[in-house]
Design a protein around this motif. Structure first.
Motif, PDB file in Angstrom:
ATOM      1  N   LEU A   1      -7.042  -4.869  -4.371  1.00  0.00           N
ATOM      2  CA  LEU A   1      -5.642  -5.193  -4.641  1.00  0.00           C
ATOM      3  C   LEU A   1      -4.818  -5.243  -3.359  1.00  0.00           C
ATOM      4  O   LEU A   1      -3.947  -6.118  -3.196  1.00  0.00           O
ATOM      5  N   ALA A   2      -5.082  -4.345  -2.417  1.00  0.00           N
ATOM      6  CA  ALA A   2      -4.377  -4.376  -1.128  1.00  0.00           C
ATOM      7  C   ALA A   2      -4.770  -5.615  -0.335  1.00  0.00           C
ATOM      8  O   ALA A   2      -3.936  -6.235   0.335  1.00  0.00           O
TER       9      ALA A   2
ATOM     10  N   TYR B   1       4.853 -15.898  -5.020  1.00  0.00           N
ATOM     11  CA  TYR B   1       3.702 -16.718  -5.409  1.00  0.00           C
ATOM     12  C   TYR B   1       3.471 -16.514  -6.903  1.00  0.00           C
ATOM     13  O   TYR B   1       2.599 -15.781  -7.349  1.00  0.00           O
TER      14      TYR B   1
ATOM     15  N   SER C   1      -2.446 -10.693 -13.362  1.00  0.00           N
ATOM     16  CA  SER C   1      -1.464 -11.685 -12.895  1.00  0.00           C
ATOM     17  C   SER C   1      -1.026 -12.667 -13.974  1.00  0.00           C
ATOM     18  O   SER C   1      -0.262 -13.592 -13.696  1.00  0.00           O
TER      19      SER C   1
ATOM     20  N   LEU D   1      -5.694  -8.513  -1.588  1.00  0.00           N
ATOM     21  CA  LEU D   1      -5.035  -9.675  -2.201  1.00  0.00           C
ATOM     22  C   LEU D   1      -3.607  -9.846  -1.681  1.00  0.00           C
ATOM     23  O   LEU D   1      -3.184 -10.952  -1.329  1.00  0.00           O
ATOM     24  N   CYS D   2      -2.868  -8.743  -1.637  1.00  0.00           N
ATOM     25  CA  CYS D   2      -1.462  -8.812  -1.218  1.00  0.00           C
ATOM     26  C   CYS D   2      -1.319  -9.080   0.277  1.00  0.00           C
ATOM     27  O   CYS D   2      -0.394  -9.785   0.705  1.00  0.00           O
ATOM     28  N   THR D   3      -2.225  -8.527   1.068  1.00  0.00           N
ATOM     29  CA  THR D   3      -2.100  -8.619   2.521  1.00  0.00           C
ATOM     30  C   THR D   3      -2.636  -9.933   3.079  1.00  0.00           C
ATOM     31  O   THR D   3      -2.055 -10.519   4.005  1.00  0.00           O
TER      32      THR D   3
ATOM     33  N   ILE E   1      -2.807 -13.821  -0.895  1.00  0.00           N
ATOM     34  CA  ILE E   1      -1.612 -14.521  -1.386  1.00  0.00           C
ATOM     35  C   ILE E   1      -0.849 -15.221  -0.264  1.00  0.00           C
ATOM     36  O   ILE E   1      -0.440 -16.391  -0.421  1.00  0.00           O
TER      37      ILE E   1
ATOM     38  N   ASN F   1       3.145 -10.006 -11.447  1.00  0.00           N
ATOM     39  CA  ASN F   1       2.485  -9.069 -10.540  1.00  0.00           C
ATOM     40  C   ASN F   1       1.900  -9.730  -9.295  1.00  0.00           C
ATOM     41  O   ASN F   1       0.759  -9.478  -8.896  1.00  0.00           O
ATOM     42  N   SER F   2       2.724 -10.584  -8.674  1.00  0.00           N
ATOM     43  CA  SER F   2       2.332 -11.212  -7.420  1.00  0.00           C
ATOM     44  C   SER F   2       3.312 -10.765  -6.335  1.00  0.00           C
ATOM     45  O   SER F   2       4.178  -9.921  -6.572  1.00  0.00           O
ATOM     46  N   VAL F   3       3.153 -11.316  -5.133  1.00  0.00           N
ATOM     47  CA  VAL F   3       4.077 -11.021  -4.036  1.00  0.00           C
ATOM     48  C   VAL F   3       4.500 -12.337  -3.390  1.00  0.00           C
ATOM     49  O   VAL F   3       3.932 -13.397  -3.654  1.00  0.00           O
TER      50      VAL F   3
END
Length: 431
Positions: free
Chosen positions: A86-87, A165, A202, A89-91, A94, A160-162
């Motif tokens: 999960l970290a 996106y 998501s 994906l965000c870092t 995305i 639940n995206s950043v």
């Protein structure tokens, strides 16, 4: 015009044994296998065929099937391997996928990844694109132009995206249906649209139910992720407290069908095994990324025991190698590691991972009537493998049996050993 290949052949007719033909003659016409002689002789009616005679150290094998690969993530390959899913994906993921709003960037990357996977022997790929329809259409066009057999999905994300996106449910469904229509307009039987919710975290239930309806309306494949790591499983329970497990979330959205490929399945419960088996769902085993992103170990034997079809996925860029050969090796290592802490576990062997990369992948896709091995009437997706190419680990320093050459190819071969790639009888790579 027909073409006849003469030389050693290896393929899987059953899960636990590679079939070896020391000298075969396989004739191909209009993309399909029309005859196979195990004595190397050409049928009388095929005497006017173009003859391709394999050299010493070469053999013919089926093309590889990659059931799970994120085409858009290729620029990030080998980055962020120090982070859990999960970290990561965000870092990393995305921020990269947002760039695919730029069609020129998408075209550059997608040309590269399709060329690369073909050179690695991937004749069939299940690609995840991005949220952006137009750039994912570009991926479909490129795969068609380059001759790969590809199942391609516009990714769906509405929560639940950043970095913004994210898309609305209405836009996501509208853009997905437009993508389906654009793929149909390609009029290429090798290219198919796939319904692709990113994963349950998501997508809310309304979006997933809408996607399930589209899959039913157009009789499409479905691909997504399930039970990849413990943190993700816990998050899904919080989002969908009325569901007993991760798989039931998809089942309530009508996303579990005989044309569904679920990536990973590391933490599936016995109850989920039963559900997936009843629905005919297949699992894409992605051992490289499961290790690199610290997700866990998928027990393939447990899936097989519960009558679930399993193929292999490279899962680029969670996986750090786009070659299905690497996925085979990673699957062997993963299974050995399970046996270290479970004495009852019998590790996978090279026969079985070769099957997973070819016939097993075809069965997972319900395409085993078309591809996966060499049988009269099937379409000719094939590789000419050369194990006598000089200064490589797989070079032949002494005489080997054909089965020994196959072992060397699986354990230490790479794209340099793949000299020619055929998809539906067409030569698409010739090195």
């Amino acid at each position: 015009m027909s073409c006849t290949f003469i030389g050693p052949v290896v393929h899987s007719l059953k899960k636990d044994e590679i079939t070896i033909i020391k000298e075969a003659a396989i004739t191909v016409s209009n993309g399909k296998i029309t005859s196979i002689n195990s004595n190397g002789k050409i049928d009388c009616e095929c005497e006017n065929s173009t003859i391709i005679r394999l050299k010493t150290g070469q053999f013919l094998c089926p093309g590889f099937i990659d059931l799970h690969i994120h085409a858009s993530q290729f620029p990030n390959i080998c980055l962020g391997m120090d982070k859990p899913l999960l970290a990561w994906l965000c870092t990393y993921t995305i921020p990269l996928e947002k760039k695919y709003n730029d069609i020129s960037f998408a075209e550059k990357v997608y040309n590269y990844i399709v060329n690369t996977t073909l050179k690695c022997g991937t004749t069939t790929a299940c690609y995840y694109g991005t949220m952006f329809r137009q750039s994912t259409e570009k991926l479909a066009q490129i795969a068609s132009n380059l001759g790969q057999r590809a199942l391609i999905g516009k990714v769906n994300i509405n929560q639940n995206s950043v970095l913004d996106y994210v898309e609305t449910t209405e836009d996501s469904l509208k853009e997905t249906e437009e993508f389906i229509q654009s793929v149909k307009k390609l009029n290429d039987p090798l290219i198919e649209a796939v319904i692709t919710p990113s994963f349950a975290i998501s997508c809310d239930m309304d979006l997933m139910k809408g996607l399930g309806a589209l899959a039913s309306k157009y009789n499409l494949y479905i691909q997504t992720h399930v039970s990849e790591n413990k943190e993700g499983v816990d998050f899904v329970f919080k989002l969908f407290p009325d569901c007993k497990n991760y798989s039931e979330v998809y089942d309530k959205a009508n996303l579990l069908t005989a044309k569904t490929i679920l990536g990973h399945g590391v933490y599936l419960t016995n109850e989920e095994h039963t559900l997936l088996s009843e629905k005919g769902v297949a699992i894409a085993h992605c051992p490289n990324s499961n290790t690199m992103l610290q997700s866990g170990e998928c027990d393939v034997r447990s899936l097989w025991k519960n009558c679930i079809n399993v193929g292999l996925g490279t899962d680029v860029s969670g996986g750090c190698n786009p070659s299905v050969l690497d996925a085979m090796r990673s699957a062997l290592a993963n299974s050995l590691h399970i046996s270290f802490h479970n004495q009852d576990h019998i590790p996978l062997n090279f026969h079985e991972v070769f099957y997973m990369a070819t016939s097993g992948g075809a069965e997972a896709l319900r395409k085993d009537h078309l591809i996966g091995n060499f049988v009269v009437g099937k379409e000719f997706d094939a590789l000419i493998v050369d194990m006598d190419i000089g200064s490589t680990l797989s070079g032949t320093l002494q005489e080997h049996t054909l089965l020994e050459l196959v072992q060397k190819f699986i354990y230490c071969g790479d794209d340099r050993n793949i000299k020619s790639v055929y998809v539906n009888g067409k030569l698409v790579i010739n090195k």
